[in-house]
Design an enzyme around this catalytic site. Structure first.
Site, short mmCIF file in Angstrom:
data_model
loop_
_atom_site.label_atom_id
_atom_site.label_comp_id
_atom_site.label_asym_id
_atom_site.label_seq_id
_atom_site.Cartn_x
_atom_site.Cartn_y
_atom_site.Cartn_z
N ARG A 23 43.27 50.18 37.24
CA ARG A 23 41.97 50.86 37.17
C ARG A 23 41.92 51.86 38.32
O ARG A 23 41.86 51.45 39.48
CB ARG A 23 40.86 49.81 37.31
CG ARG A 23 39.48 50.29 36.92
CD ARG A 23 38.41 49.29 37.37
NE ARG A 23 38.28 49.32 38.83
CZ ARG A 23 37.73 48.35 39.56
NH1 ARG A 23 37.25 47.27 39.00
NH2 ARG A 23 37.65 48.46 40.88
N HIS A 32 34.68 50.14 39.37
CA HIS A 32 34.29 49.44 38.14
C HIS A 32 33.46 50.36 37.24
O HIS A 32 33.67 50.42 36.03
CB HIS A 32 33.50 48.19 38.51
CG HIS A 32 32.95 47.48 37.33
ND1 HIS A 32 33.75 46.83 36.43
CD2 HIS A 32 31.67 47.34 36.89
CE1 HIS A 32 32.99 46.32 35.47
NE2 HIS A 32 31.73 46.62 35.72
N TYR A 66 37.20 48.56 48.24
CA TYR A 66 38.00 47.33 48.44
C TYR A 66 39.43 47.46 47.90
O TYR A 66 40.23 46.56 48.05
CB TYR A 66 37.28 46.14 47.75
CG TYR A 66 36.85 46.46 46.34
CD1 TYR A 66 37.72 46.33 45.27
CD2 TYR A 66 35.56 46.94 46.07
CE1 TYR A 66 37.34 46.66 43.97
CE2 TYR A 66 35.17 47.28 44.79
CZ TYR A 66 36.06 47.14 43.75
OH TYR A 66 35.69 47.47 42.46
C1 LIG Z 1 30.33 36.63 30.93
C2 LIG Z 1 30.15 37.78 31.87
N1 LIG Z 1 30.23 37.58 33.20
C3 LIG Z 1 30.08 38.63 34.06
C4 LIG Z 1 29.85 39.89 33.58
C5 LIG Z 1 29.69 41.07 34.55
N2 LIG Z 1 30.88 41.90 34.52
C6 LIG Z 1 30.96 42.97 33.69
S1 LIG Z 1 32.45 43.70 33.78
C7 LIG Z 1 33.01 42.60 34.94
C8 LIG Z 1 34.41 42.69 35.46
C9 LIG Z 1 35.38 42.64 34.33
O1 LIG Z 1 36.69 42.68 34.78
P1 LIG Z 1 37.88 42.68 33.76
O2 LIG Z 1 37.66 41.68 32.69
O3 LIG Z 1 39.13 42.58 34.54
O4 LIG Z 1 37.75 44.10 33.06
P2 LIG Z 1 37.82 45.54 33.74
O5 LIG Z 1 36.43 45.88 34.18
O6 LIG Z 1 38.77 45.47 34.87
O7 LIG Z 1 38.29 46.43 32.66
C10 LIG Z 1 32.03 41.66 35.24
C11 LIG Z 1 32.19 40.56 36.20
C12 LIG Z 1 29.76 40.05 32.17
N3 LIG Z 1 29.57 41.24 31.61
N4 LIG Z 1 29.93 38.98 31.35
#
Ligand SMILES: Cc1ncc(C[n+]2csc(CCOP(=O)(O)OP(=O)(O)O)c2C)c(N)n1
Ligand SMILES: [Mg+2]
Length: 348
Positions: free
Chosen positions: A259, A263, A271
Site C-alpha cells: 500500500r 489507509h 508509521y
Molecule cells: C470487521 C471490521 N473491523 C474493522 C474495520 C475498520 N477497518 C476498515 S479497513 C481496516 C484495515 C484493513 O486492512 P486490510 O484488510 O489489510 O486491507 P487494506 O486496507 O490494507 O487494503 C480496518 C481495521 C472494518 N471495516 N470492519
C-alpha cells in the site's frame, strides 16, 4: 449484461497471436490502459477529497493496480465480482462508466447509489458487481453464496472477491471460505497482502509464513503471486477461475504487494518506514509493466504517450460531467433504503 471493458479480440481473428503469456498485443495494451486509468482515477479522487468535494472517505490503491486489473481482466463477462475499497480498478475493468464512479464519490443523483454513498460502496448487477460491504470479510460469505447459486443452477460462472491481510483475521473469512471449500463452490478469493492493515504490519497480523498457507486449513489450493506483476496476477486468477468453472472448487490467491499511501486520505502513514516505501517504489506495477512491454517491443513510445493522453482526457471529461450532475432531491433520501412493504408494492 452490458459489456465489460475487457474485450478479448474475436476468436476468428487468427492473425492476432498471443504475444506474451497467452495475451495478445491489444490485450496487453488494454491492461496497461486499465492500470493507468485506475491510478489516474484514484489520484483525481484524492484531489477532489482535498478540495472538500467528497464527503465520504477516499481510499486509494496506489501500488496495487496490478492486483485489481490483472484479476478482473481474467474473468468472463458473466462472472460476478465483489470489490473492496482498494479495488477501483476492478470496478473500472468491469466497465462502470468513469463518470458514474466519480458521481458516486461526489454524492450525485446520477450515480449507482443515487447519491447515498459518497464513497466507493457501489454495485451494478448489470455489470456483475456486488457492492462492497464495509465490514471486513463480510463479502466472502456473500460471494460464496453467489457461487452456491451458480453451482445449484449448473452454470459455469465464477464468483470472486478480494480481502486484505487484515481482513483475513476476521471471522467471516473463516466462515465464508469454509463454506465455499466444503461445498466445492466456484469461488476465488484474492488476498491482497499490502503489508499493512491500517497501521498494523503483517508481522502482527499472521503467524504463518505466507497468507496462502491459510488455504491448507480448508483443504483448498493456496498460491502466492507477485501482486505487482499484472501478468502473474492475471495468470493465477485465470487458472483459479478455470479450475472453479470445471468443478475443482475454490482457490485462495495471495498477491504480495504494498500500500503506497495511507489507509485513506486522512492518514499520512507516518508509521510506514520510508526505506520500505522506497524499496517498493522500485517495483511499481505500472512502471514494471511498461518497461517489460517496451523491452519486448510490444509498446512504442507513441502508443504509450497516446494511452496516457487518452486516460487524461477520459478522466477530465468524466470528472467535469460528474461535477455538473445534480445532487439528489431531499424527499427521495429514503428511497431504496428500506424494503418496501408488500402492500405498498401493489399487485404482483
Ligand atoms: C470487521 C471490521 N473491523 C474493522 C474495520 C475498520 N477497518 C476498515 S479497513 C481496516 C484495515 C484493513 O486492512 P486490510 O484488510 O489489510 O486491507 P487494506 O486496507 O490494507 O487494503 C480496518 C481495521 C472494518 N471495516 N470492519
Ligand atoms: Mg492490508
Amino acid at each position: 449484461m452490458r459489456s465489460v471493458r475487457t474485450k478479448s479480440p474475436p476468436l476468428a481473428t487468427k492473425a492476432v497471436k498471443p504475444a506474451l503469456r497467452g495475451l495478445t498485443r491489444p490485450q496487453l495494451h488494454e491492461l496497461h490502459y486499465l492500470m493507468l486509468l485506475n491510478r489516474a482515477f484514484d489520484d483525481r479522487i484524492s484531489a477532489l477529497y482535498r478540495q472538500g468535494k467528497i464527503s465520504g472517505g477516499a481510499f486509494g490503491s496506489r501500488g496495487q493496480e496490478a492486483c485489481s486489473v490483472g484479476s478482473a481482466y481474467a474473468l468472463e463477462e458473466h462472472d460476478v465480482v465483489g470489490p473492496m475499497i482498494r479495488n477501483s480498478g476492478v470496478i473500472l475493468t468491469r466497465g462502470l462508466p468513469i463518470r458514474k464512479f466519480f458521481a458516486n464519490y461526489l454524492g450525485r443523483a446520477t450515480s449507482p447509489t443515487g447519491g447515498r454513498d459518497g464513497n466507493t460502496h457501489l454495485g451494478d448487477l448489470s455489470l456483475g458487481i456486488v457492492a462492497p460491504i464495509s465490514h471486513l470479510s463480510s463479502l466472502i460469505p456473500v460471494l460464496a453464496g453467489v457461487a452456491l447459486t451458480f453451482k445449484l443452477r449448473g452454470e459455469k460462472r465464477v464468483a470472486i472477491t478480494w480481502i486484505g491481510d487484515g481482513g483475513s483475521s476476521v471471522g467471516d473469512f473463516h466462515e465464508g471460505l469454509n463454506l465455499a471449500s466444503v461445498m466445492k463452490l466456484p469461488f476465488v478469493l484474492v488476498l491482497e497482502n499490502n503489508q499493512y492493515a491500517y497501521s498494523t504490519p503483517t508481522s502482527m497480523q499472521c503467524a504463518a509464513s505466507k497468507f496462502s498457507d491459510k488455504a491448507a486449513g480448508y483443504g483448498i489450493r493456496g498460491v502466492t503471486v507477485d501482486g505487482n506483476d499484472v501478468l502473474a496476477v492475471h495468470h493465477a486468477v485465470k487458472d483459479a477461475a478455470n479450475r472453479a468453472r470445471s468443478g475443482d472448487g475454490p482457490t485462495l490467491i495471495e498477491a504480495v504487494t504494498m500500500r503506497m499511501k495511507g489507509h485513506a486520505e486522512h492518514d499520512d502513514a507516518g508509521y510506514v518506514p520510508t526505506a520500505l516505501l522506497a524499496e517498493w517504489a522500485k517495483r511499481d506495477p505500472i512502471e514494471r509493466f511498461r518497461r517489460l512491454l517496451r523491452s519486448r517491443r510490444l509498446l512504442t513510445e507513441e502508443e504509450d504517450r497516446a494511452t496516457e493522453d487518452r486516460v487524461a482526457r477520459e478522466i477530465e471529461k468524466a470528472v467535469m460531467e460528474a461535477l455538473s450532475d445534480p445532487f439528489p432531491d431531499g424527499p427521495t433520501a429514503l428511497d431504496g433504503v428500506y424494503a418496501e412493504r408488500s402492500e405498498d408494492r401493489g399487485p404482483a
